[in-house]
Scaffold this motif. Sequence first.
Motif, short mmCIF file in Angstrom:
data_model
loop_
_atom_site.label_atom_id
_atom_site.label_comp_id
_atom_site.label_asym_id
_atom_site.label_seq_id
_atom_site.Cartn_x
_atom_site.Cartn_y
_atom_site.Cartn_z
N UNK A 15 0.84 -1.21 0.00
CA UNK A 15 0.00 0.00 0.00
C UNK A 15 0.87 1.26 0.00
N UNK A 16 1.97 1.23 0.73
CA UNK A 16 2.87 2.38 0.76
C UNK A 16 3.49 2.60 -0.61
N UNK A 17 3.93 1.52 -1.25
CA UNK A 17 4.49 1.64 -2.59
C UNK A 17 3.44 2.15 -3.58
N UNK A 18 2.22 1.67 -3.42
CA UNK A 18 1.15 2.11 -4.31
C UNK A 18 0.88 3.61 -4.13
N UNK A 19 0.97 4.08 -2.89
CA UNK A 19 0.79 5.52 -2.65
C UNK A 19 1.89 6.32 -3.35
N UNK A 20 3.11 5.82 -3.30
CA UNK A 20 4.21 6.50 -3.98
C UNK A 20 3.97 6.53 -5.49
N UNK A 21 3.47 5.42 -6.03
CA UNK A 21 3.20 5.36 -7.46
C UNK A 21 2.13 6.37 -7.86
N UNK A 22 1.08 6.47 -7.04
CA UNK A 22 0.01 7.43 -7.35
C UNK A 22 0.53 8.86 -7.35
N UNK A 23 1.45 9.15 -6.44
CA UNK A 23 2.03 10.50 -6.40
C UNK A 23 2.84 10.78 -7.66
N UNK A 24 3.39 9.72 -8.27
CA UNK A 24 4.13 9.87 -9.51
C UNK A 24 3.23 9.85 -10.74
N UNK A 25 1.93 9.62 -10.52
CA UNK A 25 1.00 9.52 -11.64
C UNK A 25 1.11 8.22 -12.39
N UNK A 26 1.53 7.16 -11.68
CA UNK A 26 1.74 5.86 -12.31
C UNK A 26 1.02 4.77 -11.54
N UNK A 27 0.82 3.64 -12.19
CA UNK A 27 0.35 2.46 -11.47
C UNK A 27 1.52 1.87 -10.70
N UNK A 28 1.21 1.01 -9.74
CA UNK A 28 2.26 0.34 -8.97
C UNK A 28 3.16 -0.47 -9.90
N UNK A 29 2.56 -1.16 -10.86
CA UNK A 29 3.35 -1.97 -11.79
C UNK A 29 4.29 -1.10 -12.62
N UNK A 30 3.78 0.01 -13.14
CA UNK A 30 4.64 0.90 -13.93
C UNK A 30 5.82 1.40 -13.11
N UNK A 31 5.55 1.81 -11.87
CA UNK A 31 6.63 2.32 -11.03
C UNK A 31 7.64 1.22 -10.71
N UNK A 32 7.15 0.01 -10.44
CA UNK A 32 8.04 -1.10 -10.09
C UNK A 32 8.98 -1.42 -11.25
N UNK A 33 8.46 -1.42 -12.47
CA UNK A 33 9.29 -1.69 -13.64
C UNK A 33 10.26 -0.53 -13.90
N UNK A 34 9.76 0.69 -13.76
CA UNK A 34 10.61 1.85 -14.00
C UNK A 34 11.75 1.90 -12.99
N UNK A 35 11.49 1.50 -11.76
CA UNK A 35 12.55 1.49 -10.73
C UNK A 35 13.68 0.56 -11.15
#
Length: 322
Positions: free
Chosen positions: A270-290
């Motif tokens: 949930x914390x990671x998902x919150x970070x993704x939302x702040x970036x304007x991304x889905x959790x999956x998009x942020x995880x791959x981009x990281x």
Amino acid sequence: MNTKQSYIAAAERYSQAESFYRRCGRSGVLLPQISLGFWHNFGDADPYQRSRDITHYAFDHGITHFDLANNYGPPYGTAEETMGRLMKEDFAPYRDELFISSKAGYDMWEGPYGNWGSRKYLMASLDQSLRRMHLDYVDLFYSHRYDPNTPLEETLQALVDIVRMGKALYVGISRWPLEALKFADNYLRERDVPLLIFQDKLNLLDREPQKNGVIDYCREHGIGFISFSPLAQGLLTDRYLNGIPADSRMSRGSSLQSDVLTPQLLSQLHELNNQAQKRGESLAEMALAWILAQPGITSVIVGASSTAQLATNMRCVDAKPF
């Protein structure tokens, strides 16, 4: 009469070539930042037309690297059979544009010669893989896992000879310990068959290759690194944020067990998902981009159960910097 329309690849498939591809270590090979993995969703248990649609979409959008192994399916071998059918029906005219990999190292057939890292197993397995995929050679052949009982020289010499026989253009290793990686790098380099790439699990929940020095070694010695399971088999998506869906991998208990989803992990997701939302991304998009933002990373292997899922995951290439 066969009335099926022959596949014609999209003319604009390389429109983003300069930004989409990365050099693999100190080699001549460029790999797409996103590679398509056949671990799941491409075996006999899955609809062939869906697999066909996904691979068409991938290639039409610049994904040239298809990652397979002898035991991908299910059942074992059937992902490679799907690739063989795709080669016959669709991709034969584009063979020289594709970078196809396979592996051997896990159990594949009964008896003492269908597992691990012996010369006997590696040679026989690759011959079987080539027949299944209707290929004369693979672009990349891996030792799929470290074998503590077979001499490393035997496994590595088999890889050398496979290249010299023309059955693979390059070789890689997957999930070997750091000291064994160092030995392999030196052994192969001395025989003019340099190690192209190392494959291991890397994601936001599992950073072991960073902690144990494998990625640093690869980067310093001109070896590519490719990440598998970048979404932790779906944990790093929105699938499990509100429970276990009935149609999920975890509900089937196949390769992801429900006891993994502890309250602590759920809170982290949930914390990671919150970070993704702040970036304007889905959790999956942020995880791959990281992953792609980490030093030394060549490519990320993604699975896909639909073209829509693959399209969404490919957006990570244009993600905001970390």
